[in-house]
Design a protein around this motif. Structure first.
Motif, PDB file in Angstrom:
ATOM      1  N   THR A 123       1.206  -2.672 -13.618  1.00 36.48           N
ATOM      2  CA  THR A 123       2.395  -2.467 -14.449  1.00 36.48           C
ATOM      3  C   THR A 123       3.559  -3.288 -13.915  1.00 36.48           C
ATOM      4  O   THR A 123       4.269  -3.959 -14.679  1.00 36.48           O
ATOM      5  CB  THR A 123       2.768  -0.972 -14.493  1.00 36.48           C
ATOM      6  N   LEU A 124       3.765  -3.262 -12.597  1.00 32.02           N
ATOM      7  CA  LEU A 124       4.868  -4.016 -12.003  1.00 32.02           C
ATOM      8  C   LEU A 124       4.703  -5.516 -12.263  1.00 32.02           C
ATOM      9  O   LEU A 124       5.664  -6.191 -12.626  1.00 32.02           O
ATOM     10  CB  LEU A 124       4.953  -3.752 -10.506  1.00 32.02           C
ATOM     11  N   VAL A 125       3.500  -6.033 -12.115  1.00 37.92           N
ATOM     12  CA  VAL A 125       3.257  -7.455 -12.362  1.00 37.92           C
ATOM     13  C   VAL A 125       3.633  -7.812 -13.803  1.00 37.92           C
ATOM     14  O   VAL A 125       4.212  -8.860 -14.063  1.00 37.92           O
ATOM     15  CB  VAL A 125       1.788  -7.834 -12.064  1.00 37.92           C
ATOM     16  N   GLY A 126       3.346  -6.921 -14.728  1.00 39.80           N
ATOM     17  CA  GLY A 126       3.688  -7.164 -16.126  1.00 39.80           C
ATOM     18  C   GLY A 126       5.182  -7.123 -16.399  1.00 39.80           C
ATOM     19  O   GLY A 126       5.663  -7.793 -17.323  1.00 39.80           O
ATOM     20  N   GLU A 127       5.915  -6.353 -15.618  1.00 35.92           N
ATOM     21  CA  GLU A 127       7.352  -6.189 -15.844  1.00 35.92           C
ATOM     22  C   GLU A 127       8.215  -7.164 -15.047  1.00 35.92           C
ATOM     23  O   GLU A 127       9.331  -7.485 -15.457  1.00 35.92           O
ATOM     24  CB  GLU A 127       7.769  -4.764 -15.477  1.00 35.92           C
ATOM     25  N   GLY A 149      -6.839  -4.998  -3.834  1.00 37.73           N
ATOM     26  CA  GLY A 149      -6.845  -4.876  -5.287  1.00 37.73           C
ATOM     27  C   GLY A 149      -5.587  -4.191  -5.779  1.00 37.73           C
ATOM     28  O   GLY A 149      -4.958  -3.414  -5.054  1.00 37.73           O
ATOM     29  N   LEU A 150      -5.228  -4.487  -7.012  1.00 37.98           N
ATOM     30  CA  LEU A 150      -4.051  -3.856  -7.616  1.00 37.98           C
ATOM     31  C   LEU A 150      -4.355  -2.428  -8.052  1.00 37.98           C
ATOM     32  O   LEU A 150      -5.447  -2.143  -8.530  1.00 37.98           O
ATOM     33  CB  LEU A 150      -3.606  -4.632  -8.853  1.00 37.98           C
ATOM     34  N   THR A 151      -3.361  -1.588  -7.919  1.00 40.67           N
ATOM     35  CA  THR A 151      -3.436  -0.258  -8.506  1.00 40.67           C
ATOM     36  C   THR A 151      -2.897  -0.359  -9.936  1.00 40.67           C
ATOM     37  O   THR A 151      -2.381  -1.403 -10.337  1.00 40.67           O
ATOM     38  CB  THR A 151      -2.575   0.742  -7.718  1.00 40.67           C
ATOM     39  N   GLU A 152      -2.978   0.732 -10.663  1.00 43.98           N
ATOM     40  CA  GLU A 152      -2.397   0.742 -12.008  1.00 43.98           C
ATOM     41  C   GLU A 152      -0.887   0.477 -11.938  1.00 43.98           C
ATOM     42  O   GLU A 152      -0.330  -0.274 -12.746  1.00 43.98           O
ATOM     43  CB  GLU A 152      -2.679   2.089 -12.686  1.00 43.98           C
ATOM     44  N   LYS A 153      -0.250   1.085 -10.957  1.00 38.76           N
ATOM     45  CA  LYS A 153       1.186   0.883 -10.766  1.00 38.76           C
ATOM     46  C   LYS A 153       1.489  -0.588 -10.448  1.00 38.76           C
ATOM     47  O   LYS A 153       2.462  -1.159 -10.938  1.00 38.76           O
ATOM     48  CB  LYS A 153       1.682   1.795  -9.635  1.00 38.76           C
ATOM     49  N   GLY A 154       0.638  -1.225  -9.637  1.00 38.75           N
ATOM     50  CA  GLY A 154       0.802  -2.634  -9.313  1.00 38.75           C
ATOM     51  C   GLY A 154       0.630  -3.524 -10.529  1.00 38.75           C
ATOM     52  O   GLY A 154       1.387  -4.485 -10.727  1.00 38.75           O
ATOM     53  N   ARG A 161       0.843  -1.212   0.000  1.00 33.86           N
ATOM     54  CA  ARG A 161       0.000   0.000   0.000  1.00 33.86           C
ATOM     55  C   ARG A 161       0.870   1.252   0.000  1.00 33.86           C
ATOM     56  O   ARG A 161       0.606   2.200  -0.731  1.00 33.86           O
ATOM     57  CB  ARG A 161      -0.911   0.014   1.234  1.00 33.86           C
ATOM     58  N   ARG A 162       1.910   1.224   0.847  1.00 28.98           N
ATOM     59  CA  ARG A 162       2.814   2.379   0.927  1.00 28.98           C
ATOM     60  C   ARG A 162       3.477   2.650  -0.420  1.00 28.98           C
ATOM     61  O   ARG A 162       3.701   3.796  -0.800  1.00 28.98           O
ATOM     62  CB  ARG A 162       3.877   2.131   2.007  1.00 28.98           C
ATOM     63  N   LEU A 163       3.775   1.574  -1.150  1.00 30.07           N
ATOM     64  CA  LEU A 163       4.393   1.701  -2.472  1.00 30.07           C
ATOM     65  C   LEU A 163       3.366   1.996  -3.567  1.00 30.07           C
ATOM     66  O   LEU A 163       3.727   2.079  -4.739  1.00 30.07           O
ATOM     67  CB  LEU A 163       5.160   0.412  -2.813  1.00 30.07           C
ATOM     68  N   ASP A 164       2.107   2.132  -3.188  1.00 27.09           N
ATOM     69  CA  ASP A 164       1.001   2.402  -4.119  1.00 27.09           C
ATOM     70  C   ASP A 164       0.848   1.291  -5.172  1.00 27.09           C
ATOM     71  O   ASP A 164       0.561   1.548  -6.328  1.00 27.09           O
ATOM     72  CB  ASP A 164       1.179   3.766  -4.806  1.00 27.09           C
ATOM     73  N   LEU A 165       1.032   0.044  -4.723  1.00 23.52           N
ATOM     74  CA  LEU A 165       0.879  -1.101  -5.625  1.00 23.52           C
ATOM     75  C   LEU A 165      -0.456  -1.811  -5.426  1.00 23.52           C
ATOM     76  O   LEU A 165      -0.933  -2.493  -6.327  1.00 23.52           O
ATOM     77  CB  LEU A 165       2.039  -2.082  -5.430  1.00 23.52           C
ATOM     78  N   VAL A 166      -1.039  -1.663  -4.224  1.00 25.61           N
ATOM     79  CA  VAL A 166      -2.358  -2.226  -3.954  1.00 25.61           C
ATOM     80  C   VAL A 166      -3.204  -1.219  -3.177  1.00 25.61           C
ATOM     81  O   VAL A 166      -2.671  -0.279  -2.574  1.00 25.61           O
ATOM     82  CB  VAL A 166      -2.298  -3.547  -3.131  1.00 25.61           C
ATOM     83  N   THR A 167      -4.497  -1.468  -3.223  1.00 29.02           N
ATOM     84  CA  THR A 167      -5.434  -0.749  -2.372  1.00 29.02           C
ATOM     85  C   THR A 167      -6.081  -1.764  -1.442  1.00 29.02           C
ATOM     86  O   THR A 167      -6.182  -2.941  -1.785  1.00 29.02           O
ATOM     87  CB  THR A 167      -6.545  -0.052  -3.185  1.00 29.02           C
ATOM     88  N   VAL A 168      -6.482  -1.311  -0.289  1.00 30.94           N
ATOM     89  CA  VAL A 168      -7.227  -2.157   0.648  1.00 30.94           C
ATOM     90  C   VAL A 168      -8.454  -1.357   1.065  1.00 30.94           C
ATOM     91  O   VAL A 168      -8.334  -0.208   1.482  1.00 30.94           O
ATOM     92  CB  VAL A 168      -6.377  -2.521   1.892  1.00 30.94           C
ATOM     93  N   ARG A 169      -9.608  -1.983   0.884  1.00 32.93           N
ATOM     94  CA  ARG A 169     -10.847  -1.304   1.265  1.00 32.93           C
ATOM     95  C   ARG A 169     -11.767  -2.282   1.978  1.00 32.93           C
ATOM     96  O   ARG A 169     -11.597  -3.493   1.878  1.00 32.93           O
ATOM     97  CB  ARG A 169     -11.525  -0.687   0.052  1.00 32.93           C
ATOM     98  N   THR A 170     -12.715  -1.742   2.689  1.00 31.03           N
ATOM     99  CA  THR A 170     -13.693  -2.565   3.388  1.00 31.03           C
ATOM    100  C   THR A 170     -14.658  -3.163   2.379  1.00 31.03           C
ATOM    101  O   THR A 170     -15.104  -2.483   1.455  1.00 31.03           O
ATOM    102  CB  THR A 170     -14.461  -1.695   4.411  1.00 31.03           C
ATOM    103  N   ASP A 171     -14.969  -4.439   2.562  1.00 29.01           N
ATOM    104  CA  ASP A 171     -15.935  -5.130   1.704  1.00 29.01           C
ATOM    105  C   ASP A 171     -17.322  -4.567   1.994  1.00 29.01           C
ATOM    106  O   ASP A 171     -17.777  -4.601   3.134  1.00 29.01           O
ATOM    107  CB  ASP A 171     -15.893  -6.634   1.997  1.00 29.01           C
ATOM    108  N   PRO A 172     -18.012  -4.020   0.980  1.00 36.41           N
ATOM    109  CA  PRO A 172     -19.339  -3.453   1.232  1.00 36.41           C
ATOM    110  C   PRO A 172     -20.362  -4.500   1.684  1.00 36.41           C
ATOM    111  O   PRO A 172     -21.358  -4.152   2.323  1.00 36.41           O
ATOM    112  CB  PRO A 172     -19.738  -2.840  -0.114  1.00 36.41           C
ATOM    113  N   ASN A 173     -20.103  -5.773   1.400  1.00 36.14           N
ATOM    114  CA  ASN A 173     -21.028  -6.838   1.797  1.00 36.14           C
ATOM    115  C   ASN A 173     -20.731  -7.403   3.180  1.00 36.14           C
ATOM    116  O   ASN A 173     -21.543  -8.127   3.741  1.00 36.14           O
ATOM    117  CB  ASN A 173     -20.985  -7.985   0.774  1.00 36.14           C
TER     118      ASN A 173
END
Length: 146
Positions: free
Chosen positions: A100-104, A93-98, A73-85
Motif C-alpha cells: 500500500t505504501l509503495v502505491g501511495e 518481501g513486502l507486507t500488505e502495508k508495504g 520490519r518494525r514498521l510492518d512494511l516487509v517480512t524477512v524469512r530464511t530461504d528454504p533452499n
C-alpha cells in the motif's frame, strides 16, 4: 570556466536540496527514508528478494542495509524469512502495508529510473555525468563499488 563551475555548483545544490526536501516529505508523510522507499520499490518488483541481491542492487554496506530492513520490519512494511533452499540466505518481501505504501508514495529519486521509461541515451548521459561528478568533486576514494 568560472561561470561554468558556478553553474554546475548551483545545479548540484538544487539537486541536493530537492533530494533533502523529498526525504523530509517521505519522513513526514510515510515515516520512511528515501533508501527505505528504494528498498520497498525494489522488493515490489520481486515477491521474495534475497537480501544479498538487494545489497548488490543498492551497492550498500551490509550493516546500513540491515538497519534499514530492521526498521522496515518494525514498521510492518516487509517480512524477512530464511530461504528454504539455502538456510544461510534471507528473503525480503513486502507486507500488505508495504505494498500500500509503495502505491501511495511519490515516484521520485533514483529508483524512479527503474519505474519510468526514459530515453536510453539520456540515462547513459546521466550515468556518465554522475561518474564524472565523483571524479570532479574529488571523492572517488570514498565512492563504493569501484
Amino acid at each position: 570556466m568560472q561561470q561554468q563551475a558556478l553553474s554546475a555548483t548551483v545545479a548540484w545544490v538544487r539537486l541536493e536540496r530537492a533530494m533533502a526536501a523529498f526525504e523530509a516529505d517521505l519522513r513526514k508523510r510515510f515515516g520512511i527514508t528515501g533508501l527505505q522507499l528504494q528498498v520497498l520499490r525494489i522488493c515490489a518488483e520481486r515477491p521474495q528478494l534475497p537480501l544479498a541481491a538487494l545489497r548488490k542492487a543498492l551497492v550498500m554496506h551490509p550493516a546500513t542495509l540491515g538497519q534499514s530492513i530492521d526498521e522496515l520490519r518494525r514498521l510492518d512494511l516487509v517480512t524477512v524469512r530464511t530461504d528454504p533452499n539455502d538456510r544461510r540466505a534471507r528473503l525480503v518481501g513486502l507486507t500488505e502495508k508495504g505494498t500500500t505504501l509503495v502505491g501511495e508514495a511519490p515516484s521520485a529519486g533514483p529508483v524512479r529510473l527503474r519505474e519510468v521509461d526514459h530515453d536510453i541515451a539520456r540515462l547513459d548521459r546521466l550515468k556518465a555525468a554522475l561518474e564524472d561528478a565523483i571524479d570532479l568533486f574529488g571523492v572517488g576514494e570514498w565512492a563504493p563499488g569501484r
